[in-house]
Design a protein around this motif. Structure first.
Motif, PDB file in Angstrom:
ATOM      1  N   GLY A  42      12.471  10.105  15.162  1.00 46.61           N
ATOM      2  CA  GLY A  42      12.004  10.393  13.814  1.00 46.61           C
ATOM      3  C   GLY A  42      12.543   9.482  12.740  1.00 46.61           C
ATOM      4  N   LYS A  43      13.289   8.442  13.125  1.00 49.86           N
ATOM      5  CA  LYS A  43      13.877   7.547  12.133  1.00 49.86           C
ATOM      6  C   LYS A  43      13.414   6.114  12.365  1.00 49.86           C
ATOM      7  N   GLU A  44      13.618   5.282  11.356  1.00 49.21           N
ATOM      8  CA  GLU A  44      13.264   3.879  11.476  1.00 49.21           C
ATOM      9  C   GLU A  44      14.369   3.112  12.215  1.00 49.21           C
ATOM     10  N   HIS A  45      14.034   1.855  12.553  1.00 48.01           N
ATOM     11  CA  HIS A  45      15.036   0.994  13.184  1.00 48.01           C
ATOM     12  C   HIS A  45      16.231   0.817  12.248  1.00 48.01           C
ATOM     13  N   ALA A  46      17.415   0.983  12.800  1.00 46.23           N
ATOM     14  CA  ALA A  46      18.638   0.800  12.034  1.00 46.23           C
ATOM     15  C   ALA A  46      19.405  -0.403  12.578  1.00 46.23           C
ATOM     16  N   PHE A  47      19.897  -1.222  11.685  1.00 49.54           N
ATOM     17  CA  PHE A  47      20.634  -2.421  12.063  1.00 49.54           C
ATOM     18  C   PHE A  47      21.982  -2.035  12.671  1.00 49.54           C
ATOM     19  N   VAL A  48      22.279  -2.634  13.845  1.00 56.13           N
ATOM     20  CA  VAL A  48      23.561  -2.409  14.500  1.00 56.13           C
ATOM     21  C   VAL A  48      24.458  -3.632  14.312  1.00 56.13           C
ATOM     22  N   GLY A  49      23.953  -4.801  14.640  1.00 51.59           N
ATOM     23  CA  GLY A  49      24.735  -6.020  14.499  1.00 51.59           C
ATOM     24  C   GLY A  49      23.934  -7.225  14.922  1.00 51.59           C
ATOM     25  N   VAL A  50      24.447  -8.406  14.596  1.00 54.84           N
ATOM     26  CA  VAL A  50      23.762  -9.650  14.925  1.00 54.84           C
ATOM     27  C   VAL A  50      24.789 -10.724  15.252  1.00 54.84           C
ATOM     28  N   SER A  51      24.410 -11.577  16.204  1.00 57.43           N
ATOM     29  CA  SER A  51      25.229 -12.722  16.585  1.00 57.43           C
ATOM     30  C   SER A  51      24.484 -13.991  16.215  1.00 57.43           C
ATOM     31  N   TYR A  59      27.994  -6.648  11.295  1.00 55.41           N
ATOM     32  CA  TYR A  59      27.814  -5.310  11.863  1.00 55.41           C
ATOM     33  C   TYR A  59      27.384  -4.333  10.779  1.00 55.41           C
ATOM     34  N   GLY A  60      26.631  -3.337  11.214  1.00 58.07           N
ATOM     35  CA  GLY A  60      26.260  -2.268  10.315  1.00 58.07           C
ATOM     36  C   GLY A  60      27.465  -1.386  10.000  1.00 58.07           C
ATOM     37  N   ARG A 104      17.491  -7.140   8.748  1.00 61.26           N
ATOM     38  CA  ARG A 104      16.277  -6.337   8.668  1.00 61.26           C
ATOM     39  C   ARG A 104      15.430  -6.547   9.914  1.00 61.26           C
ATOM     40  N   ALA A 105      14.750  -5.524  10.345  1.00 62.48           N
ATOM     41  CA  ALA A 105      13.949  -5.612  11.568  1.00 62.48           C
ATOM     42  C   ALA A 105      12.908  -6.721  11.464  1.00 62.48           C
ATOM     43  N   HIS A 106      12.316  -6.900  10.306  1.00 63.93           N
ATOM     44  CA  HIS A 106      11.262  -7.905  10.199  1.00 63.93           C
ATOM     45  C   HIS A 106      11.800  -9.335  10.134  1.00 63.93           C
ATOM     46  N   ASP A 107      13.118  -9.503  10.195  1.00 63.55           N
ATOM     47  CA  ASP A 107      13.703 -10.842  10.323  1.00 63.55           C
ATOM     48  C   ASP A 107      13.557 -11.372  11.751  1.00 63.55           C
ATOM     49  N   TYR A 108      13.156 -10.506  12.695  1.00 64.74           N
ATOM     50  CA  TYR A 108      13.161 -10.870  14.111  1.00 64.74           C
ATOM     51  C   TYR A 108      11.758 -10.738  14.687  1.00 64.74           C
TER      52      TYR A 108
END
Length: 121
Positions: A42-51, A59-60, A104-108
């Motif tokens: 029921g939720k949107e994509h949440a940022f966890v982290g990026v390398s 990190y989030g 952001r999800a749309h960065d990928y």
């Protein structure tokens, strides 16, 4: 065609640890960011982290200090090391690649299939 394949999900007790893997077929692995997102029901994509390519990571807020990301350039694989897991970490986890070091999800533009992580006693 670039593929990302996650593995390592499952069920773990609160306080436990888990390592997720994201195996890629990215020819220019050295030139892309690889991020982790998660999605609870029921939720949107949440940022966890990026390398990023130079090893930098972001990190989030909800996982900083508990989760770390590492890259194996020889294997073209990115890992998400999770510790001190909480029930609220329960979600489907996705890895994603792109050319922007973003949160952001749309960065990928390329995404894996996702895998379930459940934290429960």
């Amino acid at each position: 065609q670039v593929e990302l394949v996650e593995s390592g999900g499952g069920t773990v007790q609160p306080g436990g640890s888990l390592r997720l893997s994201c195996a890629t077929s990215i020819r220019t692995f050295w030139d892309v960011a690889v991020a982790w997102f998660r999605q609870a029901p029921g939720k949107e994509h949440a940022f966890v982290g990026v390398s990023w390519t130079d090893g930098d990571t972001i990190y989030g807020d909800s996982v900083r200090g508990r989760f770390t990301i590492s890259r194996d350039s020889d294997q073209k694989t990115v890992y998400l090391h999770m510790r001190s897991l909480k029930p609220e970490d329960t979600a489907v986890y996705y890895c994603a690649s792109g050319h922007i070091f973003g949160i952001r999800a749309h960065d990928y533009d390329v995404w894996g299939q996702g895998l379930q992580v459940t934290v429960s006693s």
